[in-house]
Design a protein around this motif. Sequence first.
Motif, PDB file in Angstrom:
ATOM      1  N   ASP A  99      45.411  44.667 -36.813  1.00  0.00           N
ATOM      2  CA  ASP A  99      45.081  45.188 -38.145  1.00  0.00           C
ATOM      3  C   ASP A  99      44.950  44.054 -39.154  1.00  0.00           C
ATOM      4  OD1 ASP A  99      45.066  47.776 -37.224  1.00  0.00           O
ATOM      5  OD2 ASP A  99      47.124  48.206 -37.824  1.00  0.00           O
ATOM      6  N   ASP A 168      40.460  62.156 -39.910  1.00  0.00           N
ATOM      7  CA  ASP A 168      39.172  61.501 -39.677  1.00  0.00           C
ATOM      8  C   ASP A 168      38.931  60.377 -40.676  1.00  0.00           C
ATOM      9  OD1 ASP A 168      36.141  61.109 -39.719  1.00  0.00           O
ATOM     10  OD2 ASP A 168      36.324  62.605 -38.136  1.00  0.00           O
ATOM     11  N   ASP A 169      38.168  59.356 -40.211  1.00  0.00           N
ATOM     12  CA  ASP A 169      37.785  58.242 -41.085  1.00  0.00           C
ATOM     13  C   ASP A 169      37.028  58.714 -42.320  1.00  0.00           C
ATOM     14  OD1 ASP A 169      38.924  56.491 -39.322  1.00  0.00           O
ATOM     15  OD2 ASP A 169      37.039  55.844 -38.398  1.00  0.00           O
ATOM     16  N   TYR A 170      36.259  59.812 -42.173  1.00  0.00           N
ATOM     17  CA  TYR A 170      35.485  60.316 -43.316  1.00  0.00           C
ATOM     18  C   TYR A 170      36.387  60.627 -44.501  1.00  0.00           C
ATOM     19  CZ  TYR A 170      31.089  60.925 -40.743  1.00  0.00           C
ATOM     20  OH  TYR A 170      29.918  60.712 -40.062  1.00  0.00           O
ATOM     21  N   GLY A 172      39.360  59.083 -45.050  1.00  0.00           N
ATOM     22  CA  GLY A 172      40.306  58.006 -45.275  1.00  0.00           C
ATOM     23  C   GLY A 172      41.442  57.937 -44.283  1.00  0.00           C
ATOM     24  N   SER A 173      41.294  58.547 -43.124  1.00  0.00           N
ATOM     25  CA  SER A 173      42.325  58.553 -42.074  1.00  0.00           C
ATOM     26  C   SER A 173      43.699  58.940 -42.606  1.00  0.00           C
ATOM     27  CB  SER A 173      42.396  57.172 -41.397  1.00  0.00           C
ATOM     28  OG  SER A 173      41.154  56.805 -40.856  1.00  0.00           O
ATOM     29  N   LYS A 202      40.795  68.384 -44.525  1.00  0.00           N
ATOM     30  CA  LYS A 202      41.491  67.223 -43.975  1.00  0.00           C
ATOM     31  C   LYS A 202      41.807  67.397 -42.491  1.00  0.00           C
ATOM     32  CE  LYS A 202      46.165  68.702 -45.365  1.00  0.00           C
ATOM     33  NZ  LYS A 202      47.322  68.364 -46.227  1.00  0.00           N
ATOM     34  N   GLU A 208      43.428  61.898 -34.410  1.00  0.00           N
ATOM     35  CA  GLU A 208      44.087  61.048 -33.418  1.00  0.00           C
ATOM     36  C   GLU A 208      45.580  61.334 -33.389  1.00  0.00           C
ATOM     37  OE1 GLU A 208      43.118  56.671 -32.468  1.00  0.00           O
ATOM     38  OE2 GLU A 208      44.839  56.578 -33.837  1.00  0.00           O
ATOM     39  N   SER A 227      42.624  60.979 -28.923  1.00  0.00           N
ATOM     40  CA  SER A 227      41.780  61.600 -29.943  1.00  0.00           C
ATOM     41  C   SER A 227      41.259  62.948 -29.462  1.00  0.00           C
ATOM     42  CB  SER A 227      40.612  60.679 -30.309  1.00  0.00           C
ATOM     43  OG  SER A 227      39.804  60.439 -29.174  1.00  0.00           O
TER      44      SER A 227
END
Length: 413
Positions: A99, A168-170, A172-173, A202, A208, A227
């Motif tokens: 990271d 989801d990444d969409y 902002g995780s 959300k 994941e 996932s």
Amino acid sequence: MEESTMIRTQNSKLRFVLAGLALGWLMTNPVWGQVQHAPEASPITDASGKGGVNIFEDFAKYPPESRPLHNWNWDLLHPWLTESSPMSLMPVQLLHQLDSLEGSGLSDEEISQRVTMPSSLPRYQFDMNKTIVAGTQDGVTAQLTVSPPDGSNTAPRIHITKVELIGDDYFGSPSLGAVPYSCETASPVCTFQWKAPSTDKKYWGALELDVTLTVEGMPDEFVARQSFYSSPMVAGKFTGNFQEHLDNGSLVIDAGVNVQSRMVCFVSGNLYSVDKETPAQFFQRRMIVDPSMKQISFTFFGKIFRDDGDEGAFRLQDIKGQCENLAYPPEWFMDSLGHQAQLQAFRENQPTMMEPTRIYFEYNAYSYVTRKYASTDFSDEEWQSPAKTQKLDALRKAAADLSDPALEVRKRQ
């Protein structure tokens, strides 16, 4: 010499055109590539123009929506599930290092040069009941099994320290909270269960499951990840009402539906022979659905029954609706070439949609068994359409040009 080179180039171009025509047809009908050949099927050895035409003719005996289905078509027989493979547990410290390096702007190659994976790590695998969850009544069950590193036969003893679901990444995780679980006392196996508590966005998209654990005798904490896709809001649902009839020698099963909104969907289902208990046909249709619809027709092509010798009663199951989350009219998706200008203008003037791309019909376990049919109830006629005729004519012309004796003579000059 130059003329010979030119002839060879022309010959290669014709072969390329021939292959491109066939490939283009298969790419626009992706189901075909999934259901045609057994793993032990013989390789294609006839690379001539005529051989290419024969291959296409064999493919095009049946329509793209209705194809033969076999035991080796694992992905089609399990439409809600994706196979998982064993993976190495990742040390938490290593993940923190990754990271940090990603945040520094290094390339993937530079990161790989700076990170060293431990030589021997325990492995894990999730056994999933499904990897697509559709609706708030549907749920995922994930069974985690941890196995020893290579070279060891001693079953590891594990302790779960944290379980978290990541959005989801969409969006902002985001952290979606803890996930209930239970572990076996005598083996390194834990089971996790989750369903969307509401239709809040959300909970939508690629989620994941992150499991942090320790392994007795090892100093590090490890992370196991799995996932899956969640569609808490649904595009519609199947009602469980079915009707059947024959149409031009093909079996048609009408399935009742309630549709929420107008959108493009891929509707699919599997047909099994009840007598043989074997898969018979796969159906997938791309279509626009809207709230006025009360049923969707699943058409199973007559000649497939005849060619495979299938008769008796049949069972429709695994019915599924996967829809596209579009910010433009569904007609543009159905005919992207015809609406190329509108799509280009839309992409240039509209911001990128920050939402997942898929939404599903509510999950169902419905099945429907037909009456008994004789093989002769079904048509033995091959599928015909203007598009097929046009493609076949183009392939035959390319094949004829490729095998023109004049080209061979000129090549040898």
